[in-house]
Design an enzyme around this catalytic site. Structure first.
Site, PDB file in Angstrom:
ATOM      1  N   THR A 287      47.006  51.779   5.076  1.00  0.00           N
ATOM      2  CA  THR A 287      46.102  52.055   3.950  1.00  0.00           C
ATOM      3  C   THR A 287      46.878  52.659   2.769  1.00  0.00           C
ATOM      4  O   THR A 287      47.575  53.655   2.925  1.00  0.00           O
ATOM      5  CB  THR A 287      44.999  53.050   4.366  1.00  0.00           C
ATOM      6  OG1 THR A 287      44.335  52.557   5.519  1.00  0.00           O
ATOM      7  CG2 THR A 287      43.988  53.251   3.231  1.00  0.00           C
ATOM      8  N   ASP A 291      49.514  50.513  -2.898  1.00  0.00           N
ATOM      9  CA  ASP A 291      49.373  51.387  -4.079  1.00  0.00           C
ATOM     10  C   ASP A 291      50.600  52.294  -4.217  1.00  0.00           C
ATOM     11  O   ASP A 291      51.015  52.615  -5.338  1.00  0.00           O
ATOM     12  CB  ASP A 291      48.108  52.242  -3.965  1.00  0.00           C
ATOM     13  CG  ASP A 291      46.882  51.386  -3.660  1.00  0.00           C
ATOM     14  OD1 ASP A 291      46.818  50.235  -4.146  1.00  0.00           O
ATOM     15  OD2 ASP A 291      46.001  51.856  -2.917  1.00  0.00           O
TER      16      ASP A 291
HETATM   17  O1  RIB Z   1      44.422  50.348  -1.393  1.00  0.00           O
HETATM   18  C1  RIB Z   1      43.810  51.338  -0.611  1.00  0.00           C
HETATM   19  C2  RIB Z   1      42.632  51.894  -1.331  1.00  0.00           C
HETATM   20  O2  RIB Z   1      41.671  50.873  -1.493  1.00  0.00           O
HETATM   21  C3  RIB Z   1      41.919  53.004  -0.594  1.00  0.00           C
HETATM   22  O3  RIB Z   1      42.429  54.279  -0.913  1.00  0.00           O
HETATM   23  C4  RIB Z   1      40.466  52.794  -0.970  1.00  0.00           C
HETATM   24  O4  RIB Z   1      39.927  53.821  -1.715  1.00  0.00           O
HETATM   25  C5  RIB Z   1      40.421  51.471  -1.726  1.00  0.00           C
HETATM   26  O5  RIB Z   1      40.344  51.653  -3.068  1.00  0.00           O
END
Ligand code: RIB
Length: 342
Positions: A287, A291
């Site tokens: 997760t 990002d």
């Molecule tokens: O890319 C991961 C994110 O996607 C998570 O933190 C969640 O909030 C969604 O936005």
């Protein structure tokens, strides 16, 4: 078409001299425009089937949201980051603002709205580290063109702007245009994936970040407002990257980083194609790893690194982010990443 040598890290000690050089001085100006979510996360032994109920571990509520995650990662690495977005006047909003501020991010352009903070319902399969995510936009739904207009000085004042598609596409396009007109470099992550992007957005993108399947979908005919080109197969190991580069250029996109999962990434700059090695990781939870990759790119580019070198650093930092639970909760600063790969 010129292929340059692979950026190798595996045979170098630790995270490698190239990555260390990029992360050694990350102090540029970064703006991130977009989403913030509270991640309601449950780990399970496997994903439930449709209609099935299963038990998981205890619920944890963690700071997330694709844009806030990018901002936190860039801030942890030392960039001067300003976040533009919105949260609710609730406890989840406090959680998100505190996490950003702990990473040194300026939150003065994060509005507090009288609605719920954005929420993501996340299931993590603990055997593989994979996840499923459903987002309820909440306050992210209040981020619109007027938000971009109100904070255009923040966008103009940055060297690099980070964008993704978790807020209104019109607002994203407007923020991209403001940045493009001011000479602020636009790094656009097409996630959550939108197969059709407006011509206005496409002409403002400086660096596109997508995975290989998203790239294949973007290159299908009729997926942009620009002229369609002949159909070709999706990407795989036999991908004609030169052809991809030409087709992106025809859409108005000069450079891209295409992530390839465990195979690293491919950097496209004009006609130059550079494969970038992955970093090995004992994956616990993916997760927010993407990002983290984006946040590292933003920080490195704002500090003046080249795109290939920035992608190499992003490979290391995002690999570290997969080794513990959560998005922002799993991110490291330079010392933590260095220590991990030592
Ligand atoms: O890319 C991961 C994110 O996607 C998570 O933190 C969640 O909030 C969604 O936005």
């Amino acid at each position: 078409m010129r292929h340059v040598s692979v950026l190798h890290h595996r045979e170098e000690p630790g995270m490698g001299a190239g990555v260390r050089a990029v992360l050694g001085d990350v102090s540029g100006e970064v703006a991130v425009f977009g989403s913030l979510n509270a991640d309601l996360t449950v780990r399970t032994e496997r994903f439930p089937k449709p209609g099935e109920t299963i038990s998981g571990e205890d619920l944890v509520i963690l700071p997330g949201g694709k844009s806030a995650n990018q901002a936190v990662q860039a801030g942890l690495l030392g960039a001067h980051v300003k976040m533009i977005g919105a949260v609710g006047a609730d406890g989840h909003g406090d959680l998100l603002i505190e996490s950003l501020q702990r990473a040194g991010v300026d939150t003065s352009a994060v509005q507090r709205e009288d609605v719920a903070t954005g929420t993501a319902i996340i299931t993590v399969d603990s055997s593989a580290g994979d996840n499923t995510i459903v987002v309820s936009p909440g306050a992210n739904g209040t981020v619109d063109v007027s938000t971009a207009q109100r904070h255009q000085d923040v966008i103009r004042g940055a060297r690099v702007l980070g964008l993704c598609m978790e807020v209104s596409p019109d607002a994203v396009e407007d923020a991209a245009r403001i940045a493009h007109d001011a000479g602020t470099r636009v790094v656009f992550n097409n996630s959550p994936f939108h197969p059709v992007l407006s011509a206005g957005l496409l002409e403002s993108i400086d660096v596109l970040v997508v995975n290989e399947h998203e790239l294949a979908d973007m290159l299908k005919p009729g997926t942009s407002d620009t002229a369609a080109e002949p159909e070709r197969e999706g990407t795989d190991d036999a991908t004609d990257w030169g052809d991809c580069a030409r087709r992106l250029a025809a859409m108005g996109i000069p450079s891209a980083v295409v992530t390839l999962g465990g195979r690293g990434s491919m950097v496209i700059e004009g006609e130059e194609i550079t494969p970038v090695d992955p970093f090995p990781a004992d994956v616990v939870d993916t997760t927010g790893a993407g990002d983290s990759f984006l946040g590292t790119l933003l920080a490195a580019l704002a500090a003046g690194a080249g795109l290939k070198e920035a992608a190499g650093a992003a490979s290391a930092v995002s690999a570290f982010a997969t080794t513990s639970v959560g998005a922002q909760a799993s991110y490291g600063d330079v010392a933590a990443v260095e220590q991990h790969f030592r």
